[in-house]
Design a protein around this motif. Structure first.
Motif, PDB file in Angstrom:
ATOM      1  N   TRP A 171     -12.677  15.961  14.722  1.00 10.54           N
ATOM      2  CA  TRP A 171     -11.258  15.639  14.848  1.00 10.54           C
ATOM      3  C   TRP A 171     -11.029  14.250  14.251  1.00 10.54           C
ATOM      4  O   TRP A 171     -10.102  14.036  13.462  1.00 10.54           O
ATOM      5  N   MET A 172     -11.901  13.319  14.606  1.00 11.60           N
ATOM      6  CA  MET A 172     -11.775  11.953  14.100  1.00 11.60           C
ATOM      7  C   MET A 172     -12.216  11.836  12.635  1.00 11.60           C
ATOM      8  O   MET A 172     -11.560  11.194  11.818  1.00 11.60           O
ATOM      9  N   VAL A 173     -13.353  12.449  12.290  1.00  9.36           N
ATOM     10  CA  VAL A 173     -13.873  12.325  10.927  1.00  9.36           C
ATOM     11  C   VAL A 173     -12.909  12.947   9.926  1.00  9.36           C
ATOM     12  O   VAL A 173     -12.623  12.371   8.869  1.00  9.36           O
ATOM     13  N   SER A 174     -12.386  14.119  10.238  1.00  6.53           N
ATOM     14  CA  SER A 174     -11.437  14.761   9.325  1.00  6.53           C
ATOM     15  C   SER A 174     -10.127  13.990   9.255  1.00  6.53           C
ATOM     16  O   SER A 174      -9.458  13.980   8.223  1.00  6.53           O
ATOM     17  N   THR A 175      -9.772  13.341  10.343  1.00  9.37           N
ATOM     18  CA  THR A 175      -8.610  12.447  10.293  1.00  9.37           C
ATOM     19  C   THR A 175      -8.867  11.331   9.292  1.00  9.37           C
ATOM     20  O   THR A 175      -7.971  10.932   8.528  1.00  9.37           O
ATOM     21  N   GLY A 176     -10.115  10.831   9.254  1.00  6.69           N
ATOM     22  CA  GLY A 176     -10.472   9.817   8.267  1.00  6.69           C
ATOM     23  C   GLY A 176     -10.397  10.350   6.846  1.00  6.69           C
ATOM     24  O   GLY A 176      -9.928   9.665   5.935  1.00  6.69           O
ATOM     25  N   VAL A 177     -10.861  11.589   6.642  1.00  7.31           N
ATOM     26  CA  VAL A 177     -10.801  12.211   5.318  1.00  7.31           C
ATOM     27  C   VAL A 177      -9.354  12.328   4.852  1.00  7.31           C
ATOM     28  O   VAL A 177      -9.010  11.990   3.709  1.00  7.31           O
ATOM     29  N   VAL A 178      -8.496  12.799   5.747  1.00  5.65           N
ATOM     30  CA  VAL A 178      -7.087  12.988   5.409  1.00  5.65           C
ATOM     31  C   VAL A 178      -6.385  11.640   5.240  1.00  5.65           C
ATOM     32  O   VAL A 178      -5.537  11.467   4.352  1.00  5.65           O
ATOM     33  N   MET A 200       0.844  -1.190   0.000  1.00  8.75           N
ATOM     34  CA  MET A 200       0.000   0.000   0.000  1.00  8.75           C
ATOM     35  C   MET A 200       0.884   1.246   0.000  1.00  8.75           C
ATOM     36  O   MET A 200       1.466   1.571   1.030  1.00  8.75           O
ATOM     37  N   PRO A 201       1.056   1.915  -1.141  1.00  6.33           N
ATOM     38  CA  PRO A 201       1.933   3.091  -1.215  1.00  6.33           C
ATOM     39  C   PRO A 201       1.555   4.140  -0.175  1.00  6.33           C
ATOM     40  O   PRO A 201       0.379   4.451   0.018  1.00  6.33           O
ATOM     41  N   TYR A 202       2.582   4.680   0.478  1.00  6.96           N
ATOM     42  CA  TYR A 202       2.379   5.670   1.537  1.00  6.96           C
ATOM     43  C   TYR A 202       2.744   7.056   1.023  1.00  6.96           C
ATOM     44  O   TYR A 202       3.788   7.240   0.395  1.00  6.96           O
ATOM     45  N   VAL A 203       1.910   8.028   1.300  1.00  8.06           N
ATOM     46  CA  VAL A 203       2.147   9.413   0.896  1.00  8.06           C
ATOM     47  C   VAL A 203       2.721  10.175   2.085  1.00  8.06           C
ATOM     48  O   VAL A 203       2.115  10.213   3.155  1.00  8.06           O
ATOM     49  N   LYS A 204       3.882  10.765   1.915  1.00  5.66           N
ATOM     50  CA  LYS A 204       4.539  11.486   3.000  1.00  5.66           C
ATOM     51  C   LYS A 204       3.732  12.723   3.411  1.00  5.66           C
ATOM     52  O   LYS A 204       3.003  13.291   2.596  1.00  5.66           O
ATOM     53  N   PRO A 205       3.877  13.155   4.669  1.00  5.49           N
ATOM     54  CA  PRO A 205       3.077  14.285   5.163  1.00  5.49           C
ATOM     55  C   PRO A 205       3.169  15.551   4.316  1.00  5.49           C
ATOM     56  O   PRO A 205       2.169  16.235   4.115  1.00  5.49           O
ATOM     57  N   THR A 206       4.366  15.885   3.807  1.00  4.02           N
ATOM     58  CA  THR A 206       4.476  17.109   3.002  1.00  4.02           C
ATOM     59  C   THR A 206       3.656  16.988   1.715  1.00  4.02           C
ATOM     60  O   THR A 206       2.997  17.942   1.298  1.00  4.02           O
ATOM     61  N   ASP A 207       3.698  15.820   1.102  1.00  6.16           N
ATOM     62  CA  ASP A 207       2.887  15.599  -0.099  1.00  6.16           C
ATOM     63  C   ASP A 207       1.408  15.495   0.259  1.00  6.16           C
ATOM     64  O   ASP A 207       0.543  15.891  -0.518  1.00  6.16           O
ATOM     65  N   LEU A 208       1.128  14.955   1.439  1.00  9.98           N
ATOM     66  CA  LEU A 208      -0.253  14.848   1.905  1.00  9.98           C
ATOM     67  C   LEU A 208      -0.893  16.224   2.025  1.00  9.98           C
ATOM     68  O   LEU A 208      -2.032  16.437   1.589  1.00  9.98           O
ATOM     69  N   VAL A 209      -0.170  17.179   2.596  1.00  8.48           N
ATOM     70  CA  VAL A 209      -0.716  18.525   2.763  1.00  8.48           C
ATOM     71  C   VAL A 209      -0.983  19.160   1.400  1.00  8.48           C
ATOM     72  O   VAL A 209      -1.990  19.855   1.221  1.00  8.48           O
ATOM     73  N   THR A 210      -0.111  18.918   0.440  1.00  6.35           N
ATOM     74  CA  THR A 210      -0.350  19.438  -0.912  1.00  6.35           C
ATOM     75  C   THR A 210      -1.640  18.864  -1.479  1.00  6.35           C
ATOM     76  O   THR A 210      -2.434  19.585  -2.104  1.00  6.35           O
ATOM     77  N   ARG A 211      -1.871  17.590  -1.266  1.00 10.44           N
ATOM     78  CA  ARG A 211      -3.113  16.975  -1.720  1.00 10.44           C
ATOM     79  C   ARG A 211      -4.325  17.595  -1.017  1.00 10.44           C
ATOM     80  O   ARG A 211      -5.377  17.787  -1.631  1.00 10.44           O
ATOM     81  N   SER A 224      -3.786   3.306  -2.866  1.00 13.77           N
ATOM     82  CA  SER A 224      -4.503   2.052  -3.116  1.00 13.77           C
ATOM     83  C   SER A 224      -5.870   2.097  -2.443  1.00 13.77           C
ATOM     84  O   SER A 224      -6.052   2.760  -1.420  1.00 13.77           O
ATOM     85  N   VAL A 225      -6.830   1.365  -3.006  1.00 10.50           N
ATOM     86  CA  VAL A 225      -8.170   1.328  -2.423  1.00 10.50           C
ATOM     87  C   VAL A 225      -8.122   0.736  -1.020  1.00 10.50           C
ATOM     88  O   VAL A 225      -8.749   1.269  -0.088  1.00 10.50           O
ATOM     89  N   ILE A 226      -7.393  -0.340  -0.844  1.00 13.32           N
ATOM     90  CA  ILE A 226      -7.309  -0.967   0.479  1.00 13.32           C
ATOM     91  C   ILE A 226      -6.704  -0.017   1.496  1.00 13.32           C
ATOM     92  O   ILE A 226      -7.184   0.111   2.625  1.00 13.32           O
ATOM     93  N   GLY A 227      -5.640   0.686   1.110  1.00 12.76           N
ATOM     94  CA  GLY A 227      -5.020   1.642   2.011  1.00 12.76           C
ATOM     95  C   GLY A 227      -5.980   2.751   2.406  1.00 12.76           C
ATOM     96  O   GLY A 227      -6.029   3.166   3.564  1.00 12.76           O
ATOM     97  N   LYS A 228      -6.741   3.257   1.453  1.00 17.80           N
ATOM     98  CA  LYS A 228      -7.713   4.307   1.739  1.00 17.80           C
ATOM     99  C   LYS A 228      -8.791   3.802   2.699  1.00 17.80           C
ATOM    100  O   LYS A 228      -9.186   4.502   3.649  1.00 17.80           O
ATOM    101  N   VAL A 229      -9.284   2.597   2.451  1.00 17.32           N
ATOM    102  CA  VAL A 229     -10.350   2.037   3.286  1.00 17.32           C
ATOM    103  C   VAL A 229      -9.875   1.855   4.723  1.00 17.32           C
ATOM    104  O   VAL A 229     -10.563   2.254   5.673  1.00 17.32           O
TER     105      VAL A 229
END
Length: 283
Positions: A173-180, A1-12, A187-192
């Motif tokens: 706090w929890m729901v937005s953590t799920g969104v992020v 499951m490819p991992y997106v680093k925090p700096t790239d995550l914030v850009t997304r 990957s679909v599995i990683g997102k789920v």
């Protein structure tokens, strides 16, 4: 499951916020309508499981199925845009203005409410055979939830209002953590997996989610709950919306943006002393 680093995550996250603010009115309403409707169906499903099995944890474990489905299909919830849309404005993305952020929030609120309310009507019909009989056990439970989480808070006055607000903060706090978390993987599995855990937590803990409540309380009124529309608005929906805004934006959006999107300057390292000077100092 490819991992997106925090700096790239914030850009997304910023890209997503920009996309939502600049989206057309039609698409915003359609996507938020479907988001509210699917989440409402998931809430009805979770309450049904909890009542029929007598195990609230079972309902909490299964509730995230709706959240996962709506986000994989690109639909929107108010709790998510509370967190993402302001980041595009803070990042000064072209065309993103503060009034544009408020417009997005307003449209998503209306779309979510319309979708959740439609499901509330349909489920009230389902639980009562078209209002021809008394509500089923699940329908009665939904009515009791509406009472307990409106007049139940009102019984405690200011302390009840504070509790309601805090539950709204903790929820998003929890729901937005799920969104992020869904953006942390490609990957679909990683997102789920990323979405499932915090959503399960918020539902089992009984935190207050403004969109889930758009289903629970209108359906509760139709199913015989002993509270009023005014009780619902004053002692649940309005404080919950405010709490959701504070929780998602403060503890998820701004914290990630501040430390991974707009990092502070690095500290200067300590320059090691020259060996001969160190030796001189020792002598």
């Amino acid at each position: 499951m490819p991992y997106v680093k925090p700096t790239d995550l914030v850009t997304r996250m910023i890209d997503a916020g920009e996309s939502k603010v600049l989206m057309s009115t039609r698409d915003t309403l359609i996507r938020s309508f479907m988001g509210g409707a699917i989440l409402a169906l998931a809430a009805a499903f979770a309450v049904t499981v909890s009542v029929q099995t007598g195990q609230p944890l079972a309902g909490a474990i299964l509730f995230p199925v709706g959240f996962v489905l709506l986000y994989l299909m690109g639909f929107d919830l108010l709790t998510g845009v509370f967190t993402l849309a302001p980041l595009a404005w803070l990042d000064k993305r072209p065309g993103v203005t503060f009034p544009g952020v408020l417009r997005n929030w307003g449209l998503v609120f209306c779309g979510n409410f319309a979708g959740a309310f439609l499901v509330a009507v349909l489920m009230a019909i389902y639980f009562t055979y078209g209002f021809a009989t008394e509500p089923s056990a699940v329908g009665q439970a939904i009515g009791e939830i509406g009472e307990g989480r409106t007049v139940g808070y009102a019984d405690y006055g200011a302390a009840g209002m504070l509790t309601l607000f805090v539950r709204g903060v903790l929820c998003n706090w929890m729901v937005s953590t799920g969104v992020v978390a869904a953006m942390m993987s490609d990957s679909v599995i990683g997102k789920v997996v990323g979405m499932w855990m915090p959503i399960m937590l918020f539902f089992y803990m009984g935190f207050e989610h403004s969109i889930v409540n758009m289903f629970l309380f209108p359906s509760g009124l139709m199913l015989g709950g002993d509270f009023t529309i005014g009780d619902y608005l004053l002692w649940n929906e309005i404080p919950t919306v405010v709490g959701n805004l504070v929780g998602g934006l403060t503890f998820v959006g701004l914290t990630l943006y501040a430390t991974h999107g707009r990092t502070a300057p690095k500290r200067r390292g300590v320059v090691a002393a020259e060996p001969e000077l160190v030796g001189t100092a020792r002598r």
